[in-house]
Design an enzyme around this catalytic site. Structure first.
Site, PDB file in Angstrom:
ATOM      1  N   ARG A 297       0.834  -1.215   0.000  1.00 21.46           N
ATOM      2  CA  ARG A 297       0.000   0.000   0.000  1.00 21.46           C
ATOM      3  C   ARG A 297       0.862   1.256   0.000  1.00 21.46           C
ATOM      4  NH1 ARG A 297      -5.341  -1.953   3.502  1.00 21.46           N
ATOM      5  NH2 ARG A 297      -6.166  -3.009   1.677  1.00 21.46           N
ATOM      6  N   TYR A 438      -6.284  -0.620  -7.114  1.00 17.03           N
ATOM      7  CA  TYR A 438      -5.698  -1.872  -6.586  1.00 17.03           C
ATOM      8  C   TYR A 438      -5.036  -1.643  -5.236  1.00 17.03           C
ATOM      9  CZ  TYR A 438      -1.298  -0.753  -9.304  1.00 17.03           C
ATOM     10  OH  TYR A 438      -0.183  -0.195  -9.845  1.00 17.03           O
ATOM     11  N   GLU A 439      -4.757  -2.753  -4.560  1.00 18.25           N
ATOM     12  CA  GLU A 439      -4.302  -2.721  -3.155  1.00 18.25           C
ATOM     13  C   GLU A 439      -5.323  -2.060  -2.242  1.00 18.25           C
ATOM     14  OE1 GLU A 439      -2.039  -4.437  -2.046  1.00 18.25           O
ATOM     15  OE2 GLU A 439      -0.901  -4.850  -3.870  1.00 18.25           O
ATOM     16  N   GLY A 440      -6.573  -2.192  -2.592  1.00 18.52           N
ATOM     17  CA  GLY A 440      -7.642  -1.588  -1.791  1.00 18.52           C
ATOM     18  C   GLY A 440      -7.999  -0.221  -2.355  1.00 18.52           C
ATOM     19  N   GLN A 445      -9.533   2.176   1.780  1.00 19.94           N
ATOM     20  CA  GLN A 445      -8.508   2.840   2.611  1.00 19.94           C
ATOM     21  C   GLN A 445      -9.177   3.770   3.618  1.00 19.94           C
ATOM     22  OE1 GLN A 445      -5.414   1.809   2.219  1.00 19.94           O
ATOM     23  NE2 GLN A 445      -6.033   0.662   0.414  1.00 19.94           N
TER      24      GLN A 445
END
Ligand SMILES: Cc1cc2nc3c(=O)[nH]c(=O)nc-3n(C[C@H](O)[C@H](O)[C@H](O)COP(=O)(O)OP(=O)(O)OC[C@H]3O[C@@H](n4cnc5c(N)ncnc54)[C@H](O)[C@@H]3O)c2cc1C
Length: 596
Positions: A297, A438-440, A445
Site C-alpha cells: 500500500r 488496486y491494493e484496496g 482505505q
C-alpha cells in the site's frame, strides 16, 4: 517527448530535512547509511531510470503485453531491461543481507521506488510485488521456505505475485473460494484468480505465487483463509527448478493503462491440482497477507507521487516549448510560450506543489516504518507503528487520488495535444488511474482510516499528529510576514482536521454508517493538511538554509514559492472537506439503495 530526470534535489531535501535521515541512520543496523550514500544510490538509480526504464515506457504502452500459446510476452526490450535491473543489484536494495540484499532503510528504498515508477511503472510492478512476497515469507514462512525462496526473490532471479482476487471476491476477501486440499506435506490448490499482476511472463526463471485459498473444513469468512506458496516451477531439493506446476495464465485483461504489465487470469489446478505449500498456520492467511499488503500500500502511494512527478516534468517541457498568444496585456510583439500565461503557471505550480507535498509525506511514512521496525526503545517503536498504521491508508489513498488529479492537470497544460495519444501525456493519466483501485480502493482505505485507525483508537494517534502539526505554529509566527500566509492557512487547515477528527471519534460508536459515508472526504482532508504541514516545515528549513553562504539559492527560493503556493491554493481545500465530513453524511444516505 520529455526525458525523465529524477528530481534528486527535492528527494534529498525531503529525505534529509523532512523525513529525518539522521534519525534513521542512528537506528541499529543502519550505521553506514548517511547522506552521501543516499545521494549516490539515488543518482545511480536516476541514471538507470533515464537510460534504461524511461525509454521503454512509451513503446511498452503502445505494444502492451501479449498472450500467445499460453505464454505471456512482455513488450520488446522489457526482458533485457529486467535482466539489467537485477544484474545491477537493484532488486535487493531493501532486502536482508542474510539473503543477499543490501539492507538499506525504507527511507532510501522508497525514493528509489519512486524513481522506478516514474521511469516505467508497468515494468517495476514486478519487483514491487516480489518485495511484497519477500516480506510476507520473511515474517511468516518456515526456515526451510525462507532458505528456498528468499535468496532468489532478493536477487530477482525469481519474481513474486499476490493472488487474492477472484471474480466474486474483490474488496471483500471473505468470499475467496479457491480450494486447498492437504496431500502429504503439501496441498493441492484448485480455483481461478483474476487480475494477477505479472502472473505469467518469461522475464524470470521462476514465479512464486502467494495464493489465498481455503481448506474444505475451514470456517466461513476471513477466518477460514490460508496462504500458500505455489511456485510456477516446483523447486527441487537442491534449489534448482524442476517440473512445471499445474498453474497457467488463461487470458490477460485489456486495460485502460499499464498496458505493459500483464494482468492475468490464473487457473490453478485444471489437471491434477497445483502443488502449494502452506505458509504459517491454516486459517491465518489474511493476517499474513496483510504484511505484504501494508507494504504494497505504501508502494502504491509512491506510485501516485511518481506519476505526478513524471506528468509534471512532461507538462513543464511542453509549456516551455509550445508557442501560443502574447503576454497578457500586450497587443503586439512576439508570441510567447504558454508558460508565460498565468493560468498555465497556476497549473504547473499546483502540479509541483502537490507532488512535493506528497513526496514529503510518503518519505516521512517510510522513515516511520524504519523506526517501527528498528527503534531500540519499545515505547518509540510502538508509537512509530501506530503512526505508520495511521499514515498507510492516507499515503495510499491521498497520494494516488492526487496523482490522478496531477496527471489530469498535465493533460490540461497540453490542451488538445494532451487528449490525443501522440504527446504521451495521456499515458500518465491512464497509468495513474489504477493506483486508486488496486491494493484496496480509496473507499476501502478510507474505511480503514476512520474505523480501525481513528474510531477504534478514539482518535489517539490522529490527535497526537494534529498536536505535532500545531507545534510549528510558534516557529512560523517567529518568521513574521514572510511566512504569514503559510501560518494562517496551516492553522485553519489543522483546526478543520481537528474538528472533523473529533466528529469522527464522537459519531463512530453510535453511527458508523454516517462515518463511512464521509470517510473519503476525511481521508482527503487528512492528506491535504498533512501535506501542508510538510510544506510548512519545508519553508522553515528553506529559510534557515538560505542564510548559509553556499546555499543553493534557486532551489531554496523555489521551495519557498512552492510551499507558499501550497498554503494558499491547496490548504484552503481543508475547510470545505471538513464541512463535508461534519455536515454531509445525511445527504449521502438520503436515498435508499432501492430509490436510486
Ligand atoms: C490492473 C489491475 C491489477 C491488479 N493486480 C492485482 C494483483 O496482482 N493481485 C490481486 O489479488 N488483485 C489484483 N487486482 C485486483 C484489485 O486489487 C481489485 O480490483 C480491487 O481490490 C477492487 O476489487 P474489485 O475490482 O472486485 O471491486 P469491488 O470490490 O467490486 O468494488 C467496487 C466498488 O465498490 C466499492 N466498495 C466495495 N466494497 C466496499 C466497502 N466495504 N466499503 C466501501 N466501498 C466498497 C469500491 O471502493 C469500489 O468503488 C488488480 C486489479 C487491476 C485492475
Amino acid at each position: 517527448m520529455s526525458t525523465y530526470a529524477a528530481p534528486l534535489k527535492d528527494m534529498r531535501f525531503a529525505i534529509r530535512e523532512l523525513a529525518g535521515l539522521s534519525e534513521v541512520s542512528a537506528l541499529p543496523g543502519f550505521g553506514e547509511v548517511n547522506a552521501e550514500l543516499a545521494d549516490a544510490v539515488l543518482a545511480e538509480a536516476g541514471k538507470f531510470a533515464q537510460e534504461v526504464l524511461d525509454p521503454l515506457n512509451r513503446d511498452g504502452d503502445k505494444q502492451g503485453a501479449r498472450l500467445a500459446d499460453g505464454k505471456v510476452i512482455p513488450p520488446k526490450g522489457f526482458k533485457e531491461a529486467y535482466r539489467k535491473f537485477i544484474e545491477a543489484g537493484w532488486n535487493g536494495l531493501g532486502g536482508q543481507p542474510e539473503y543477499g540484499g543490501q539492507g538499506l532503510p525504507h527511507l532510501v528504498a522508497t525514493p528509489v521506488q519512486e524513481i522506478w515508477k516514474s521511469g516505467n511503472m508497468a515494468l517495476c510492478l514486478a519487483p514491487m510485488l516480489t518485495s511484497g512476497v519477500f516480506e510476507a515469507l520473511r515474517h511468516h514462512g518456515s526456515p526451510q521456505q525462507q532458505k528456498t525462496y528468499l535468496p532468489k526473490l532478493t536477487s530477482g532471479e525469481w519474481t513474486g505475485t499476490m493472488n487474492l482476487t477472484e471474480p466474486q471476491a474483490g474488496s471483500d476477501l471473505s468470499a475467496v473460494s479457491t480450494r486447498a486440499e492437504r496431500e502429504g506435506d503439501h496441498y493441492r490448490i484448485r480455483g481461478t484468480k483474476i487480475f494477477i499482476t505479472w502472473g505469467e511472463h518469461d522475464m524470470s526463471e521462476n514465479i512464486v505465487h502467494l495464493v489465498l485459498a481455503r481448506t474444505p473444513d475451514a470456517p466461513e469468512g476471513v477466518k477460514g483463509i490460508s496462504l500458500y506458496i505455489v511456485p510456477k516451477f516446483l523447486v527441487k531439493p537442491d534449489g534448482s527448478t524442476g517440473e512445471r506446476n499445474d498453474v497457467r495464465c488463461v487470458s490477460i485483461e485489456h486495460k485502460m493503462g499499464i498496458h505493459a504489465s500483464p494482468t492475468c487470469v490464473m487457473a490453478y489446478g485444471d489437471n491434477k491440482g497445483a502443488i502449494g505449500y502452506l505458509v504459517g498456520e491454516e486459517n491465518r492467511g489474511l493476517e499474513y497477507m496483510f504484511t505484504m499488503m501494508n507494504y504494497a500500500r505504501l508502494g502504491v502511494g509512491v506510485e501516485g507521487v511518481a506519476l505526478a512527478e513524471r506528468a509534471y516534468q512532461h507538462a513543464l517541457e511542453y509549456a516551455k516549448t509550445r508557442v501560443q498568444g502574447r503576454e497578457i496585456g500586450q497587443r503586439s510583439g512576439d508570441r510567447v510560450t504558454i508558460i508565460h500565461h498565468p493560468d498555465v503557471r497556476r497549473m504547473l505550480m499546483s502540479m509541483r506543489a502537490q507532488t512535493e507535498a506528497m513526496r514529503a509525506l510518503a518519505y516521512y511514512a517510510a522513515a516511520t516504518l524504519d523506526k517501527a521496525k528498528h527503534h531500540p526503545d519499545p515505547a518509540e517503536k510502538r508509537r512509530s507503528q501506530a503512526l505508520l498504521d495511521l499514515l498507510t491508508p492516507i499515503v495510499k489513498g491521498w497520494c494516488t487520488e492526487q496523482g490522478v488529479e496531477v496527471a489530469s492537470t498535465g493533460i490540461q497544460v497540453h490542451g488538445g495535444m494532451g487528449f490525443v495519444e501522440e504527446t504521451g501525456a495521456a499515458q500518465y493519466l491512464r497509468d495513474a488511474r489504477i493506483t486508486t483501485i488496486y491494493e484496496g480502493t480509496t473507499g476501502i482505505q478510507a474505511n480503514d482510516l476512520v474505523g480501525r485507525k481513528v474510531g477504534f483508537e478514539k482518535g489517539a494517534t490522529a490527535l497526537a499528529v494534529i498536536g505535532a502539526m500545531r507545534e510549528i505554529d510558534a516557529r512560523l509566527a517567529a518568521r513574521g510576514e514572510s511566512l504569514a500566509s503559510t501560518r494562517v492557512n496551516l492553522r485553519e487547515g489543522v483546526d478543520s482536521l481537528d474538528a472533523a477528527t473529533r466528529w469522527i471519534v464522537e459519531t463512530f460508536p453510535g453511527n458508523p454508517k454516517a462515518v463511512a459515508a464521509v470517510a473519503v472526504p476525511y481521508l482527503k482532508l487528512f492528506g491535504t493538511v498533512a501535506g501542508g504541514w510538510m510544506m510548512a516545515r519545508a519553508a522553515l528549513v528553506a529559510q534557515e538554509k538560505l542564510k548559509q553562504p553556499d546555499a543553493d539559492r534557486d532551489f531554496l527560493q523555489a521551495k519557498l514559492a512552492t510551499a507558499r503556493f501550497y498554503a494558499e491554493h491547496e490548504l484552503p481545500r481543508a475547510l470545505p472537506l471538513a464541512r463535508e465530513v461534519t455536515r454531509g453524511a445525511e445527504s449521502v444516505l438520503a436515498l435508499d439503495p432501492g430509490k436510486f
